[in-house]
Scaffold this motif. Structure first.
Motif, PDB file in Angstrom:
ATOM      1  N   GLY A  63      34.178  29.436  33.336  1.00 41.04           N
ATOM      2  CA  GLY A  63      33.618  28.095  33.299  1.00 41.04           C
ATOM      3  C   GLY A  63      33.653  27.401  34.649  1.00 41.04           C
ATOM      4  N   ARG A  64      34.529  27.871  35.533  1.00 39.30           N
ATOM      5  CA  ARG A  64      34.614  27.306  36.890  1.00 39.30           C
ATOM      6  C   ARG A  64      33.806  28.129  37.887  1.00 39.30           C
ATOM      7  N   GLY A  65      33.000  29.076  37.398  1.00 42.29           N
ATOM      8  CA  GLY A  65      32.091  29.805  38.274  1.00 42.29           C
ATOM      9  C   GLY A  65      32.562  31.163  38.743  1.00 42.29           C
ATOM     10  N   TYR A  66      33.684  31.662  38.257  1.00 39.01           N
ATOM     11  CA  TYR A  66      34.171  32.963  38.690  1.00 39.01           C
ATOM     12  C   TYR A  66      33.687  34.051  37.732  1.00 39.01           C
ATOM     13  N   THR A  67      33.363  35.201  38.292  1.00 32.04           N
ATOM     14  CA  THR A  67      32.808  36.287  37.500  1.00 32.04           C
ATOM     15  C   THR A  67      33.913  37.137  36.889  1.00 32.04           C
ATOM     16  N   THR A  68      33.565  37.909  35.875  1.00 35.88           N
ATOM     17  CA  THR A  68      34.533  38.819  35.257  1.00 35.88           C
ATOM     18  C   THR A  68      35.052  39.812  36.279  1.00 35.88           C
ATOM     19  N   GLU A  69      34.159  40.257  37.193  1.00 36.70           N
ATOM     20  CA  GLU A  69      34.569  41.211  38.231  1.00 36.70           C
ATOM     21  C   GLU A  69      35.620  40.594  39.144  1.00 36.70           C
ATOM     22  N   GLU A  70      35.461  39.321  39.478  1.00 37.80           N
ATOM     23  CA  GLU A  70      36.441  38.658  40.336  1.00 37.80           C
ATOM     24  C   GLU A  70      37.774  38.477  39.601  1.00 37.80           C
ATOM     25  N   ILE A  71      37.706  38.144  38.316  1.00 33.28           N
ATOM     26  CA  ILE A  71      38.937  37.950  37.538  1.00 33.28           C
ATOM     27  C   ILE A  71      39.700  39.267  37.433  1.00 33.28           C
ATOM     28  N   LEU A  72      38.975  40.355  37.238  1.00 35.23           N
ATOM     29  CA  LEU A  72      39.610  41.677  37.205  1.00 35.23           C
ATOM     30  C   LEU A  72      40.174  42.042  38.572  1.00 35.23           C
ATOM     31  N   ALA A  73      39.408  41.779  39.629  1.00 38.48           N
ATOM     32  CA  ALA A  73      39.845  42.116  40.984  1.00 38.48           C
ATOM     33  C   ALA A  73      41.099  41.343  41.381  1.00 38.48           C
ATOM     34  N   GLY A  74      41.258  40.143  40.836  1.00 42.75           N
ATOM     35  CA  GLY A  74      42.431  39.344  41.147  1.00 42.75           C
ATOM     36  C   GLY A  74      43.649  39.691  40.311  1.00 42.75           C
ATOM     37  N   GLY A  75      43.500  40.631  39.370  1.00 45.35           N
ATOM     38  CA  GLY A  75      44.630  41.035  38.545  1.00 45.35           C
ATOM     39  C   GLY A  75      44.966  40.053  37.447  1.00 45.35           C
ATOM     40  N   LEU A  76      44.057  39.099  37.162  1.00 38.71           N
ATOM     41  CA  LEU A  76      44.312  38.117  36.115  1.00 38.71           C
ATOM     42  C   LEU A  76      43.802  38.587  34.757  1.00 38.71           C
ATOM     43  N   ALA A  77      43.075  39.680  34.745  1.00 40.58           N
ATOM     44  CA  ALA A  77      42.570  40.260  33.504  1.00 40.58           C
ATOM     45  C   ALA A  77      42.698  41.766  33.581  1.00 40.58           C
ATOM     46  N   SER A  78      42.709  42.398  32.409  1.00 42.42           N
ATOM     47  CA  SER A  78      42.735  43.853  32.313  1.00 42.42           C
ATOM     48  C   SER A  78      41.468  44.320  31.628  1.00 42.42           C
ATOM     49  N   GLN A  79      41.073  45.548  31.879  1.00 40.00           N
ATOM     50  CA  GLN A  79      39.846  46.098  31.304  1.00 40.00           C
ATOM     51  C   GLN A  79      40.164  46.872  30.028  1.00 40.00           C
ATOM     52  N   GLY A  80      39.531  46.487  28.934  1.00 41.42           N
ATOM     53  CA  GLY A  80      39.697  47.185  27.676  1.00 41.42           C
ATOM     54  C   GLY A  80      38.397  47.815  27.231  1.00 41.42           C
ATOM     55  N   ASN A  81      38.408  48.434  26.041  1.00 44.72           N
ATOM     56  CA  ASN A  81      37.193  49.080  25.518  1.00 44.72           C
ATOM     57  C   ASN A  81      36.082  48.074  25.259  1.00 44.72           C
ATOM     58  N   ARG A  82      36.467  46.846  24.939  1.00 47.22           N
ATOM     59  CA  ARG A  82      35.460  45.824  24.624  1.00 47.22           C
ATOM     60  C   ARG A  82      35.263  44.838  25.775  1.00 47.22           C
ATOM     61  N   GLY A  83      35.741  45.192  26.941  1.00 45.02           N
ATOM     62  CA  GLY A  83      35.589  44.309  28.098  1.00 45.02           C
ATOM     63  C   GLY A  83      36.929  43.810  28.601  1.00 45.02           C
ATOM     64  N   GLY A  84      36.884  42.782  29.425  1.00 42.74           N
ATOM     65  CA  GLY A  84      38.101  42.255  30.011  1.00 42.74           C
ATOM     66  C   GLY A  84      38.846  41.325  29.074  1.00 42.74           C
ATOM     67  N   TYR A  85      40.177  41.289  29.207  1.00 44.70           N
ATOM     68  CA  TYR A  85      41.006  40.364  28.437  1.00 44.70           C
ATOM     69  C   TYR A  85      42.141  39.894  29.349  1.00 44.70           C
ATOM     70  N   ASP A  86      42.703  38.729  29.020  1.00 39.73           N
ATOM     71  CA  ASP A  86      43.745  38.129  29.860  1.00 39.73           C
ATOM     72  C   ASP A  86      44.939  39.069  29.993  1.00 39.73           C
ATOM     73  N   ARG A  87      45.393  39.254  31.194  1.00 34.99           N
ATOM     74  CA  ARG A  87      46.569  40.107  31.432  1.00 34.99           C
ATOM     75  C   ARG A  87      47.837  39.414  30.949  1.00 34.99           C
ATOM     76  N   PHE A  88      47.934  38.110  31.156  1.00 33.60           N
ATOM     77  CA  PHE A  88      49.140  37.356  30.808  1.00 33.60           C
ATOM     78  C   PHE A  88      48.879  36.549  29.544  1.00 33.60           C
ATOM     79  N   ARG A  89      49.667  36.790  28.488  1.00 33.19           N
ATOM     80  CA  ARG A  89      49.465  36.107  27.211  1.00 33.19           C
ATOM     81  C   ARG A  89      50.841  35.802  26.605  1.00 33.19           C
TER      82      ARG A  89
END
Length: 635
Positions: A175-201
């Motif tokens: 919502g603040r303009g960052y892409t899924t690729e950037e979120i993954l590259a920053g280590g804030l998300a992990s890649q799953g079978n259905r796409g990215g999900y939050d690493r920290f929960r």
């Protein structure tokens, strides 16, 4: 790979940057006369301001501790960055496009991507901090409260909470303009079978920042029993974050480390918080990995850990077997430090967080103040568990401690600790000493070091060995304050550093260094020659004092800073020009007086044995006296 930044670009950055504005971000400065400001020194504790900044000279100097330098040096020491990083940071602020001697310089596209990741982490940090106030975060607030951390402490350390949702942070960042690729590259998300999900929960979140204060990653503590993940989960290695190179709390500790020349290495985020709140503001921690060689490089840079500037590294470990092993591992790394290494272990096995919670702030301070030399702890730990009541046990103990004693960096301490362990084991000291020598031979140990920090006192570029200069900001550098000749020498060096435009470059650069009877002043003169002399200063006046300081011996560099910053006793304008020219003229007069003395001594030597040479010297003396008379008429 980027090459060296071009000298003219460095000078351009220096010219466009006001040192007082940079320093004012760290120190409150007040006017202290014409082109002079002062404040409390950021490098040592003091009550009366002795830290002076001269905007026109582009230099700072503390008359209390002797620290000095230009705007780049200040940033290097305050923020613990390299020279190139300091130049690049100020260049960005001044709008200077840097060019590099070799290579193309930093990859602009990659720098832009990196900045995007830095900005994204700042957004994530704010998100986590806001979530700490949510009803869901009651468990996180309870965790903090149980360990003695209130809301103010959480805000100070930037502690936050990650919701249990699978994509709360991801949605917020997109919502603040960052892409899924950037979120993954920053280590804030992990890649799953259905796409990215939050690493920290569902975790308590600590921001991990670099020395400049940028958030580059996070450390997360498990809160829920059904969380199957590790107790602590950190950001994976990314373009920003490398776990072997980061230390939690370094952004908060850097100024205290610079002042005290001490760093305390603890084992966890809550330990850092406990230490800082107890007044140990030099505490840092590794992030999900053991303290290793990369961390040592960071610590050495923080401490300015070299032969001239050593400090203290204090490790705190749990009192259990794992803590003992960690301490022995740290001892193996001790050889990489110039700083003295210590260990602080609470006898009951409490870490700083638990210690503060159970016994208060004073107990944490006592833990650190009661530190023991790391090699002493290593020796006693090595002996622990060995049965010293038998001959076989005592032999095994000698063999076990010998490599430890041989590994003590300061060779002068080895005999002391040989006696120490001999008493503990119950054997003759000669037996331990022989075992230590044998262990040293097997390890190929180097010869004993000489005194730390003592450099060759010979003047650069000179065959003559000058006596080592006196050091210390309050001892007049070996000069007698009542000696008028010494005062002329000092004043002339001040003028040359601060107002080279008023100095005759041809005459000064040909000046014989023998006119400087104070060894430290002669060293400064040699540093001026090594920096190109007044002729070079006339061509490139910007940064002239700093170039001289860089060419000076380490013992003399603070004196250069002092001379470049100490105010001249004249108002700007015609009065300043008259003063500068008169002071330098007095120095030239001293030199001619010295030459005349040499000539008179030569006349006494030859007597009447060589009338021709006698007449030649007399004519030279007449010319010299005439020149002196003309010169003295100018002051």
């Amino acid at each position: 790979m980027a090459g060296l930044i071009r000298r003219e670009d460095i000078d351009e950055v220096r010219a466009r940057t006001r040192i007082d504005e940079v320093v004012s971000a760290h120190v409150t400065l007040k006017n202290a006369g014409v082109d002079s400001m002062k404040g409390l020194c950021p490098f040592h504790d003091e009550r009366t301001p002795s830290f002076h900044v001269r905007p026109q000279a582009g230099m700072y100097h503390c008359f209390g501790c002797g620290e000095s330098g230009d705007v780049f040096t200040f940033l290097q020491k305050m923020d613990h960055v390299t020279f190139a990083e300091a130049v690049e940071r100020l260049a960005a602020q001044a709008g200077v496009q840097l060019r590099y001697e070799e290579g193309a310089g930093p990859d602009r596209e990659q720098m832009g991507k990196r900045q995007r990741l830095v900005d994204m982490h700042a957004v994530a940090l704010q998100f986590f901090r806001e979530q700490l106030e949510s009803p869901e975060a009651a468990i996180a607030r309870g965790f903090l409260s149980e360990r003695g951390f209130d809301r103010q402490a959480a805000e100070h350390f930037g502690v936050g909470f990650a919701p249990r949702s699978w994509d709360a942070l991801g949605k917020h960042l997109r919502g603040r303009g960052y892409t899924t690729e950037e979120i993954l590259a920053g280590g804030l998300a992990s890649q799953g079978n259905r796409g990215g999900y939050d690493r920290f929960r569902g975790r308590l979140m600590w921001p991990i920042r670099d020395v400049a204060g940028n958030t580059i990653g996070f450390g997360a503590r498990r809160l829920y029993e059904d969380d199957q993940g590790p107790k602590y989960l950190n950001t994976p290695d990314t373009q920003l974050y490398h776990k072997n190179q980061v230390l939690y709390g370094i952004d908060l500790a850097k100024r205290a480390i610079a002042k005290t020349k001490q760093i305390v290495v603890v084992e966890g985020y809550t330990d850092v918080m406990a230490c800082h709140l107890a007044g140990i503001e030099t505490a840092v921690a590794t992030c999900g990995t053991a303290f290793g060689p990369e961390h040592i490089r960071v610590v050495r840079r923080m401490l300015s850990d070299d032969a001239a500037h050593s400090g203290e590294v204090i490790f705190t470990f749990d009192g259990d077997e794992a803590g003992r092993k960690a301490a022995l591992k740290a001892f193996e790394l001790d050889q990489r430090f110039v700083a003295q290494t210590f260990v602080a272990v609470e006898p009951g096995g409490l870490d700083p967080c638990d210690l503060r919670q159970q016994r208060g702030d004073e107990a944490v301070r006592e833990l650190v103040s009661g530190r023991r030399p790391l090699f002493e702890f290593a020796l006693t730990s090595t002996l622990a568990g060995i049965d010293l009541s038998t001959v076989e046990g005592r032999v095994r103990a000698v063999r076990a401690v010998a490599p430890v004693v041989a590994g003590i960096r300061d060779r002068s301490l080895q005999p002391h600790y040989a006696r120490f362990v001999a008493g503990r084991i119950g054997v003759e000291v000669e037996e331990v000493t022989a075992a230590v020598r044998s262990a040293a031979r097997r390890a190929g140990a180097p010869a004993a070091e000489g005194p730390r920090g003592r450099l060759d006192a010979g003047a650069p570029g000179s065959g003559e060995q000058l006596p080592p200069p006196a050091v210390g900001p309050h001892n007049h550098w070996g000069a007698d304050p009542a000696d008028p000749k010494a005062q002329v020498q000092r004043q002339a060096l001040q003028v040359v550093l601060q107002q080279p435009g008023f100095v005759n470059a041809r005459l000064f650069d040909r000046l014989d260094g023998s006119v400087f009877t104070v060894p430290a002043f002669r060293h400064v003169h040699e540093a001026m020659r090594a920096a190109g002399g007044v002729a070079a200063a006339a061509k490139t006046p910007q940064g002239w004092p700093e170039r001289v300081r860089q060419n000076a011996l380490p013992e003399v560099a603070p004196l250069v800073g002092e001379l470049a910053v100490a105010p001249l006793p004249a108002q700007p304008g015609a009065a300043l020009e008259r003063y500068c020219k008169a002071v330098v003229a007095r120095l030239f007069d001293l030199d001619m007086l010295r030459i005349a003395g040499d000539m008179h001594a030569r006349l006494q030597q030859i007597g009447d044995s060589n009338p021709q040479e006698q007449q030649h010297i007399l004519r030279q003396l007449q010319v010299l006296e005439a020149n002196r008379a003309r010169l003295r008429a100018t002051f």
